[in-house]
Design a protein around this motif. Structure first.
Motif, PDB file in Angstrom:
ATOM      1  N   VAL A   4       0.652  -2.464 -10.655  1.00  0.00           N
ATOM      2  CA  VAL A   4       0.666  -3.823 -10.098  1.00  0.00           C
ATOM      3  C   VAL A   4       0.211  -3.806  -8.641  1.00  0.00           C
ATOM      4  N   GLY A   5       0.749  -2.876  -7.858  1.00  0.00           N
ATOM      5  CA  GLY A   5       0.379  -2.801  -6.451  1.00  0.00           C
ATOM      6  C   GLY A   5      -1.082  -2.474  -6.242  1.00  0.00           C
ATOM      7  N   ALA A   6      -1.593  -1.505  -6.988  1.00  0.00           N
ATOM      8  CA  ALA A   6      -2.982  -1.088  -6.826  1.00  0.00           C
ATOM      9  C   ALA A   6      -3.949  -2.188  -7.251  1.00  0.00           C
ATOM     10  N   LEU A   7      -3.652  -2.869  -8.338  1.00  0.00           N
ATOM     11  CA  LEU A   7      -4.531  -3.943  -8.799  1.00  0.00           C
ATOM     12  C   LEU A   7      -4.531  -5.111  -7.816  1.00  0.00           C
ATOM     13  N   GLY A   8      -3.353  -5.462  -7.293  1.00  0.00           N
ATOM     14  CA  GLY A   8      -3.282  -6.528  -6.308  1.00  0.00           C
ATOM     15  C   GLY A   8      -4.038  -6.185  -5.039  1.00  0.00           C
ATOM     16  N   LEU A   9      -3.870  -4.961  -4.554  1.00  0.00           N
ATOM     17  CA  LEU A   9      -4.578  -4.536  -3.343  1.00  0.00           C
ATOM     18  C   LEU A   9      -6.088  -4.469  -3.569  1.00  0.00           C
ATOM     19  N   THR A  10      -6.507  -4.059  -4.755  1.00  0.00           N
ATOM     20  CA  THR A  10      -7.941  -4.022  -5.053  1.00  0.00           C
ATOM     21  C   THR A  10      -8.541  -5.414  -4.982  1.00  0.00           C
ATOM     22  N   ALA A  11      -7.817  -6.405  -5.512  1.00  0.00           N
ATOM     23  CA  ALA A  11      -8.308  -7.777  -5.460  1.00  0.00           C
ATOM     24  C   ALA A  11      -8.425  -8.267  -4.017  1.00  0.00           C
ATOM     25  N   VAL A  12      -7.395  -8.025  -3.208  1.00  0.00           N
ATOM     26  CA  VAL A  12      -7.430  -8.465  -1.807  1.00  0.00           C
ATOM     27  C   VAL A  12      -8.494  -7.700  -1.030  1.00  0.00           C
ATOM     28  N   GLY A  49       0.813  -1.214   0.000  1.00  0.00           N
ATOM     29  CA  GLY A  49       0.000   0.000   0.000  1.00  0.00           C
ATOM     30  C   GLY A  49       0.841   1.257   0.000  1.00  0.00           C
ATOM     31  N   LEU A  50       1.887   1.278   0.827  1.00  0.00           N
ATOM     32  CA  LEU A  50       2.755   2.456   0.863  1.00  0.00           C
ATOM     33  C   LEU A  50       3.590   2.568  -0.414  1.00  0.00           C
ATOM     34  N   ALA A  51       3.910   1.422  -1.041  1.00  0.00           N
ATOM     35  CA  ALA A  51       4.601   1.476  -2.336  1.00  0.00           C
ATOM     36  C   ALA A  51       3.704   2.111  -3.397  1.00  0.00           C
ATOM     37  N   VAL A  52       2.404   1.782  -3.345  1.00  0.00           N
ATOM     38  CA  VAL A  52       1.447   2.399  -4.270  1.00  0.00           C
ATOM     39  C   VAL A  52       1.348   3.893  -4.003  1.00  0.00           C
ATOM     40  N   VAL A  53       1.306   4.266  -2.722  1.00  0.00           N
ATOM     41  CA  VAL A  53       1.229   5.688  -2.363  1.00  0.00           C
ATOM     42  C   VAL A  53       2.482   6.429  -2.837  1.00  0.00           C
ATOM     43  N   ALA A  54       3.659   5.865  -2.572  1.00  0.00           N
ATOM     44  CA  ALA A  54       4.917   6.518  -2.951  1.00  0.00           C
ATOM     45  C   ALA A  54       5.024   6.671  -4.464  1.00  0.00           C
ATOM     46  N   SER A  55       4.694   5.596  -5.204  1.00  0.00           N
ATOM     47  CA  SER A  55       4.754   5.683  -6.664  1.00  0.00           C
ATOM     48  C   SER A  55       3.708   6.654  -7.191  1.00  0.00           C
ATOM     49  N   GLY A  56       2.562   6.737  -6.502  1.00  0.00           N
ATOM     50  CA  GLY A  56       1.550   7.702  -6.910  1.00  0.00           C
ATOM     51  C   GLY A  56       2.009   9.134  -6.737  1.00  0.00           C
ATOM     52  N   PHE A  57       2.738   9.420  -5.658  1.00  0.00           N
ATOM     53  CA  PHE A  57       3.287  10.757  -5.468  1.00  0.00           C
ATOM     54  C   PHE A  57       4.296  11.088  -6.568  1.00  0.00           C
ATOM     55  N   VAL A  58       5.112  10.105  -6.973  1.00  0.00           N
ATOM     56  CA  VAL A  58       6.073  10.324  -8.064  1.00  0.00           C
ATOM     57  C   VAL A  58       5.343  10.707  -9.342  1.00  0.00           C
ATOM     58  N   LEU A  59       4.224  10.025  -9.610  1.00  0.00           N
ATOM     59  CA  LEU A  59       3.456  10.305 -10.823  1.00  0.00           C
ATOM     60  C   LEU A  59       2.666  11.602 -10.722  1.00  0.00           C
ATOM     61  N   ASP A  60       2.192  11.909  -9.517  1.00  0.00           N
ATOM     62  CA  ASP A  60       1.332  13.073  -9.325  1.00  0.00           C
ATOM     63  C   ASP A  60       2.110  14.390  -9.338  1.00  0.00           C
ATOM     64  N   PHE A  61       3.372  14.342  -8.949  1.00  0.00           N
ATOM     65  CA  PHE A  61       4.186  15.557  -8.863  1.00  0.00           C
ATOM     66  C   PHE A  61       5.465  15.379  -9.684  1.00  0.00           C
ATOM     67  N   PRO A  62       5.347  15.502 -11.007  1.00  0.00           N
ATOM     68  CA  PRO A  62       6.496  15.232 -11.888  1.00  0.00           C
ATOM     69  C   PRO A  62       7.483  16.393 -11.981  1.00  0.00           C
ATOM     70  N   ASN A  63       7.334  17.387 -11.132  1.00  0.00           N
ATOM     71  CA  ASN A  63       8.173  18.585 -11.245  1.00  0.00           C
ATOM     72  C   ASN A  63       9.294  18.620 -10.205  1.00  0.00           C
ATOM     73  N   TYR A  64       9.704  17.437  -9.745  1.00  0.00           N
ATOM     74  CA  TYR A  64      10.791  17.379  -8.771  1.00  0.00           C
ATOM     75  C   TYR A  64      12.003  16.640  -9.316  1.00  0.00           C
ATOM     76  N   GLY A  65      12.177  16.700 -10.619  1.00  0.00           N
ATOM     77  CA  GLY A  65      13.382  16.162 -11.236  1.00  0.00           C
ATOM     78  C   GLY A  65      13.333  14.694 -11.589  1.00  0.00           C
TER      79      GLY A  65
END
Length: 351
Positions: A275-283, A244-260
């Motif tokens: 992959v993380g979000a789909l797996g968590l949705t299934a569980v 879940g936190l990996a999904v959150v962290a990767s989401g922040f990377v995608l959501d804020f692309p202006n940090y290099g």
């Protein structure tokens, strides 16, 4: 022949068939769609240009114009990302989510709802105070919205675009993208708060191994020992705390692309997020089923905050032995929570 003549079972099977049809239809359309995109996205590019792209030797016409950028606008990494997303991530999501829906439906038809072993006593034990319940339902609502909008972003064009046309689809995908991008960070922050709040209940214990060995009570007689949280609940917690936190962290990377972030970083973040979000949705579908339709009395813990003594003895017997002297008559509760709620839960230490 109508399934309705078979009552609720027929209706349930029909609903499952319709959902699976919607989920499994996209692969047939996806191949044609992606091939058409590849054919039209870079028209006029010769094999020699593709060889140059793969080697990184292209002229300024194919170069990103942003300051200090050395990326090609046409690049091999983008094609690799597209292949991984379309050939692996998307099918994985269909198998995970569709398979879980089918498994839950079959389980319900074959095993049915888990009823309490004895009649209710009418005496209640506090399980969750108002703050935790409010936090849980907020995070759960955000999770569902993000799951639905994420599934729409990944598969929606194969289902809704042919059904409703381009105009409706354009509005739908735009709304999904905005909701996903803006609600995602809020979900991430509240998830961390929730995980920190319930961490003390979810440390692994020796008896959790026996809980898993007995399949949470499905194998053998009786119900395995469990403290405040059983093995399955702890597994869900640690999935959220890792994937879940990996999904959150990767989401922040995608959501804020202006940090290099580089383009490669964004592509890998997208794959990890998917992959993380789909797996968590299934569980999560299994978690929702067990906490609502699948087990009598479970939903009450997160709606009223209290559970009946019989439920506590059936599902969390070690916790019940610690707090049974705190049971109160149902008519004495007088509301969802009282001033002593927080102190009462503190006394309910995990087993």
């Amino acid at each position: 022949m109508s399934l309705c003549r078979y009552g609720p079972l027929g209706g349930l099977l029909l609903a499952v068939m319709l959902v699976l049809t919607a989920l499994l239809a996209p692969p047939a359309l996806a191949q044609a769609e992606t091939e058409r995109e590849a054919a039209t996205a870079v028209a006029g590019v010769s094999p020699d240009v593709w060889r140059q792209v793969r080697s990184g030797e292209v002229d300024a016409n194919f170069r990103d114009t942003r300051f200090d950028s050395n990326y090609n606008l046409i690049n091999a990494s983008g094609e690799r990302w597209r292949q991984l997303r379309n050939r692996w991530v998307s099918p994985f999501g269909l198998i995970a989510v569709g398979g879980m829906i089918l498994a839950i439906a079959l389980f319900y038809v074959i095993v049915g709802r888990k009823e309490l072993s004895e009649p209710r006593t009418g005496r209640k034990l506090l399980r969750w105070p108002l703050f935790v319940r409010s936090l849980h339902w907020t995070v759960a609502t955000l999770f569902i919205v993000l799951a639905l909008t994420g599934l729409n972003l990944l598969y929606g064009k194969f289902v809704f675009r042919p059904l409703f046309g381009d105009a409706f689809w354009a509005w739908m995908i735009s709304a999904s993208k905005l909701a996903h991008n803006y609600l995602g960070p809020l979900f991430g922050i509240l998830l961390v708060v929730l995980l920190a709040r319930v961490l003390r209940h979810n440390w692994p214990k020796r008896h959790d191994l026996e809980w898993f060995r007995q399949g949470g009570g499905l194998v053998g007689k009786g119900h395995p020992d469990a403290g405040f949280a059983n093995g399955g609940e702890k597994l869900w917690f640690w999935l959220l705390a890792t994937a879940g936190l990996a999904v959150v962290a990767s989401g922040f990377v995608l959501d804020f692309p202006n940090y290099g972030q580089s383009r490669d970083t964004m592509q890998w973040a997208n794959l990890i997020h998917g992959v993380g979000a789909l797996g968590l949705t299934a569980v999560a579908l299994g978690h929702i089923y067990i906490g609502t339709l699948g087990s009598e009395g479970s939903l009450e813990a997160m709606t009223t905050g209290y559970v009946d003594e019989t439920w506590a003895k059936d599902h969390h017997n070690l916790w019940y032995e610690e707090v049974k002297d705190q049971a109160v008559p149902e008519e004495a509760i007088g509301g969802d929570s009282r001033p002593g709620d927080e102190r009462s839960e503190t006394a309910s230490r995990p087993g």
